[in-house]
Design a protein around this motif. Structure first.
Motif, PDB file in Angstrom:
ATOM      1  N   GLU A  76     -66.704 -66.298  -3.162  1.00 24.51           N
ATOM      2  CA  GLU A  76     -66.406 -64.872  -3.137  1.00 24.51           C
ATOM      3  C   GLU A  76     -65.077 -64.654  -2.418  1.00 24.51           C
ATOM      4  O   GLU A  76     -64.775 -65.325  -1.431  1.00 24.51           O
ATOM      5  N   MET A  77     -64.303 -63.725  -2.915  1.00 23.48           N
ATOM      6  CA  MET A  77     -62.983 -63.456  -2.352  1.00 23.48           C
ATOM      7  C   MET A  77     -63.048 -62.271  -1.396  1.00 23.48           C
ATOM      8  O   MET A  77     -63.858 -61.373  -1.573  1.00 23.48           O
ATOM      9  N   ALA A  78     -62.193 -62.294  -0.397  1.00 19.10           N
ATOM     10  CA  ALA A  78     -62.028 -61.149   0.498  1.00 19.10           C
ATOM     11  C   ALA A  78     -60.931 -60.280  -0.104  1.00 19.10           C
ATOM     12  O   ALA A  78     -59.811 -60.757  -0.311  1.00 19.10           O
ATOM     13  N   ILE A  79     -61.257 -59.029  -0.404  1.00 22.34           N
ATOM     14  CA  ILE A  79     -60.260 -58.151  -1.015  1.00 22.34           C
ATOM     15  C   ILE A  79     -60.043 -56.924  -0.136  1.00 22.34           C
ATOM     16  O   ILE A  79     -60.955 -56.429   0.505  1.00 22.34           O
ATOM     17  N   ASP A  80     -58.794 -56.487  -0.098  1.00 23.41           N
ATOM     18  CA  ASP A  80     -58.418 -55.272   0.622  1.00 23.41           C
ATOM     19  C   ASP A  80     -57.509 -54.482  -0.319  1.00 23.41           C
ATOM     20  O   ASP A  80     -56.297 -54.728  -0.384  1.00 23.41           O
ATOM     21  N   GLU A  81     -58.121 -53.588  -1.077  1.00 21.85           N
ATOM     22  CA  GLU A  81     -57.379 -52.829  -2.082  1.00 21.85           C
ATOM     23  C   GLU A  81     -56.278 -51.989  -1.442  1.00 21.85           C
ATOM     24  O   GLU A  81     -55.184 -51.864  -1.995  1.00 21.85           O
ATOM     25  N   GLY A  82     -56.545 -51.428  -0.285  1.00 23.23           N
ATOM     26  CA  GLY A  82     -55.554 -50.602   0.399  1.00 23.23           C
ATOM     27  C   GLY A  82     -54.284 -51.367   0.733  1.00 23.23           C
ATOM     28  O   GLY A  82     -53.182 -50.829   0.637  1.00 23.23           O
ATOM     29  N   ARG A  83     -54.426 -52.614   1.122  1.00 23.84           N
ATOM     30  CA  ARG A  83     -53.270 -53.448   1.460  1.00 23.84           C
ATOM     31  C   ARG A  83     -52.781 -54.259   0.267  1.00 23.84           C
ATOM     32  O   ARG A  83     -51.753 -54.917   0.337  1.00 23.84           O
ATOM     33  N   GLY A  84     -53.566 -54.268  -0.827  1.00 22.80           N
ATOM     34  CA  GLY A  84     -53.175 -55.021  -2.022  1.00 22.80           C
ATOM     35  C   GLY A  84     -53.333 -56.513  -1.864  1.00 22.80           C
ATOM     36  O   GLY A  84     -52.566 -57.280  -2.439  1.00 22.80           O
ATOM     37  N   THR A  85     -54.359 -56.925  -1.074  1.00 27.71           N
ATOM     38  CA  THR A  85     -54.501 -58.353  -0.790  1.00 27.71           C
ATOM     39  C   THR A  85     -55.834 -58.921  -1.263  1.00 27.71           C
ATOM     40  O   THR A  85     -56.845 -58.218  -1.327  1.00 27.71           O
ATOM     41  N   VAL A  86     -55.786 -60.200  -1.566  1.00 30.48           N
ATOM     42  CA  VAL A  86     -56.954 -60.976  -1.953  1.00 30.48           C
ATOM     43  C   VAL A  86     -56.822 -62.319  -1.258  1.00 30.48           C
ATOM     44  O   VAL A  86     -55.725 -62.882  -1.206  1.00 30.48           O
ATOM     45  N   SER A  87     -57.921 -62.855  -0.736  1.00 30.95           N
ATOM     46  CA  SER A  87     -57.861 -64.199  -0.156  1.00 30.95           C
ATOM     47  C   SER A  87     -59.124 -64.955  -0.516  1.00 30.95           C
ATOM     48  O   SER A  87     -60.186 -64.367  -0.734  1.00 30.95           O
ATOM     49  N   LEU A  88     -58.960 -66.256  -0.582  1.00 31.63           N
ATOM     50  CA  LEU A  88     -60.031 -67.142  -1.016  1.00 31.63           C
ATOM     51  C   LEU A  88     -59.892 -68.458  -0.282  1.00 31.63           C
ATOM     52  O   LEU A  88     -58.782 -68.985  -0.141  1.00 31.63           O
ATOM     53  N   ALA A  89     -61.005 -68.985   0.204  1.00 34.25           N
ATOM     54  CA  ALA A  89     -61.017 -70.308   0.845  1.00 34.25           C
ATOM     55  C   ALA A  89     -62.067 -71.161   0.148  1.00 34.25           C
ATOM     56  O   ALA A  89     -63.161 -70.687  -0.173  1.00 34.25           O
ATOM     57  N   HIS A  90     -61.715 -72.426  -0.084  1.00 31.63           N
ATOM     58  CA  HIS A  90     -62.650 -73.349  -0.733  1.00 31.63           C
ATOM     59  C   HIS A  90     -62.215 -74.782  -0.441  1.00 31.63           C
ATOM     60  O   HIS A  90     -61.049 -75.125  -0.601  1.00 31.63           O
ATOM     61  N   ALA A  91     -63.175 -75.591  -0.057  1.00 26.97           N
ATOM     62  CA  ALA A  91     -62.973 -77.043   0.107  1.00 26.97           C
ATOM     63  C   ALA A  91     -61.737 -77.386   0.935  1.00 26.97           C
ATOM     64  O   ALA A  91     -60.966 -78.278   0.592  1.00 26.97           O
ATOM     65  N   GLY A  92     -61.546 -76.664   2.032  1.00 29.13           N
ATOM     66  CA  GLY A  92     -60.438 -76.978   2.934  1.00 29.13           C
ATOM     67  C   GLY A  92     -59.096 -76.380   2.547  1.00 29.13           C
ATOM     68  O   GLY A  92     -58.088 -76.663   3.185  1.00 29.13           O
ATOM     69  N   ALA A  93     -59.064 -75.565   1.515  1.00 33.90           N
ATOM     70  CA  ALA A  93     -57.820 -74.922   1.092  1.00 33.90           C
ATOM     71  C   ALA A  93     -57.983 -73.408   1.145  1.00 33.90           C
ATOM     72  O   ALA A  93     -59.093 -72.893   1.033  1.00 33.90           O
ATOM     73  N   ARG A  94     -56.860 -72.725   1.311  1.00 35.53           N
ATOM     74  CA  ARG A  94     -56.884 -71.274   1.389  1.00 35.53           C
ATOM     75  C   ARG A  94     -55.777 -70.697   0.512  1.00 35.53           C
ATOM     76  O   ARG A  94     -54.662 -71.208   0.482  1.00 35.53           O
ATOM     77  N   LEU A  95     -56.102 -69.620  -0.208  1.00 38.57           N
ATOM     78  CA  LEU A  95     -55.138 -68.890  -1.022  1.00 38.57           C
ATOM     79  C   LEU A  95     -55.109 -67.455  -0.529  1.00 38.57           C
ATOM     80  O   LEU A  95     -56.151 -66.809  -0.406  1.00 38.57           O
ATOM     81  N   ARG A  96     -53.902 -66.966  -0.237  1.00 36.63           N
ATOM     82  CA  ARG A  96     -53.712 -65.569   0.142  1.00 36.63           C
ATOM     83  C   ARG A  96     -52.754 -64.939  -0.859  1.00 36.63           C
ATOM     84  O   ARG A  96     -51.707 -65.527  -1.163  1.00 36.63           O
ATOM     85  N   VAL A  97     -53.109 -63.764  -1.371  1.00 35.61           N
ATOM     86  CA  VAL A  97     -52.349 -63.105  -2.426  1.00 35.61           C
ATOM     87  C   VAL A  97     -52.051 -61.669  -2.022  1.00 35.61           C
ATOM     88  O   VAL A  97     -52.907 -60.984  -1.475  1.00 35.61           O
ATOM     89  N   ARG A  98     -50.839 -61.222  -2.327  1.00 33.76           N
ATOM     90  CA  ARG A  98     -50.437 -59.807  -2.165  1.00 33.76           C
ATOM     91  C   ARG A  98     -49.963 -59.340  -3.530  1.00 33.76           C
ATOM     92  O   ARG A  98     -49.085 -59.968  -4.137  1.00 33.76           O
ATOM     93  N   LEU A  99     -50.556 -58.270  -4.059  1.00 35.13           N
ATOM     94  CA  LEU A  99     -50.267 -57.763  -5.402  1.00 35.13           C
ATOM     95  C   LEU A  99     -49.640 -56.380  -5.360  1.00 35.13           C
ATOM     96  O   LEU A  99     -49.941 -55.582  -4.463  1.00 35.13           O
ATOM     97  N   SER A 100     -48.811 -56.085  -6.387  1.00 36.33           N
ATOM     98  CA  SER A 100     -48.210 -54.767  -6.485  1.00 36.33           C
ATOM     99  C   SER A 100     -47.815 -54.479  -7.930  1.00 36.33           C
ATOM    100  O   SER A 100     -47.482 -55.394  -8.681  1.00 36.33           O
TER     101      SER A 100
END
Length: 178
Positions: A76-100
């Protein structure tokens, strides 16, 4: 020429590219993959070694449409629509995204496949899969064209990198230190 960049079985191609030691760029043209649904789909990707990607989707349709930017993961991803961010962690890796996007974006996440995972498969080919998560950022206002920008930072889960993704006047930029 690359084949199969789109989901409808059409052709795609690498329109431009530049490869460097610390910076690389590629532009893919997947317009033909969408048939009459899109009149343009260019994905520009800038990779800043070792962990930062800036992606710009430049899309157009023949009639006002809603456009989506999709992400799939096993957690499951952590999302913050107000800030336009999504983050995901799995198997020792992390992805952080900022959308616009100039049309604004609304976020949705589900753990259901649009079509059930094994739908249409003969019983002997069906397999159990762990749950998947699906994220969509959709444009708020329909338009005939838009751009969706994404800054993505990929790191080890325990590596601390300070990063900032900034959106201003139709531009998206990112910086990272670690």
């Amino acid at each position: 020429r690359e084949r199969g960049l789109g989901h409808l079985g059409g052709d795609g191609r690498i329109a431009d590219h530049e490869i460097g030691q610390r910076l690389s760029y590629v532009c893919g043209d997947a317009t033909a993959a969408y048939g009459n649904d899109l009149t343009r789909f260019h994905r520009h990707i800038l990779f800043v070694s070792p962990a930062l990607f800036v992606v710009l989707d430049d899309v157009a349709a023949p009639r006002p449409s809603s456009f989506q930017w999709l992400l799939h993961g096993l957690e499951e991803m952590a999302i913050d629509e107000g800030r336009g961010t999504v983050s995901l962690a799995h198997a020792g890796a992390r992805l952080r995204v900022r959308l616009s996007s100039p049309q604004g974006l609304w976020f949705k996440q589900t753990d259901l496949f649009e079509t059930p995972y094994n739908a249409g498969s003969p019983p002997r080919f069906r397999e159990e899969q762990r749950n998947h998560w699906h994220f969509a950022a959709s444009t708020v206002r329909p338009s005939t064209e838009t751009r969706i920008g994404a800054a993505l930072l990929v790191t080890d889960d325990d590596k601390e990198i300070t990063w900032e993704a900034t959106v201003a006047d139709g531009w998206i930029g990112a910086s990272a230190r670690g």
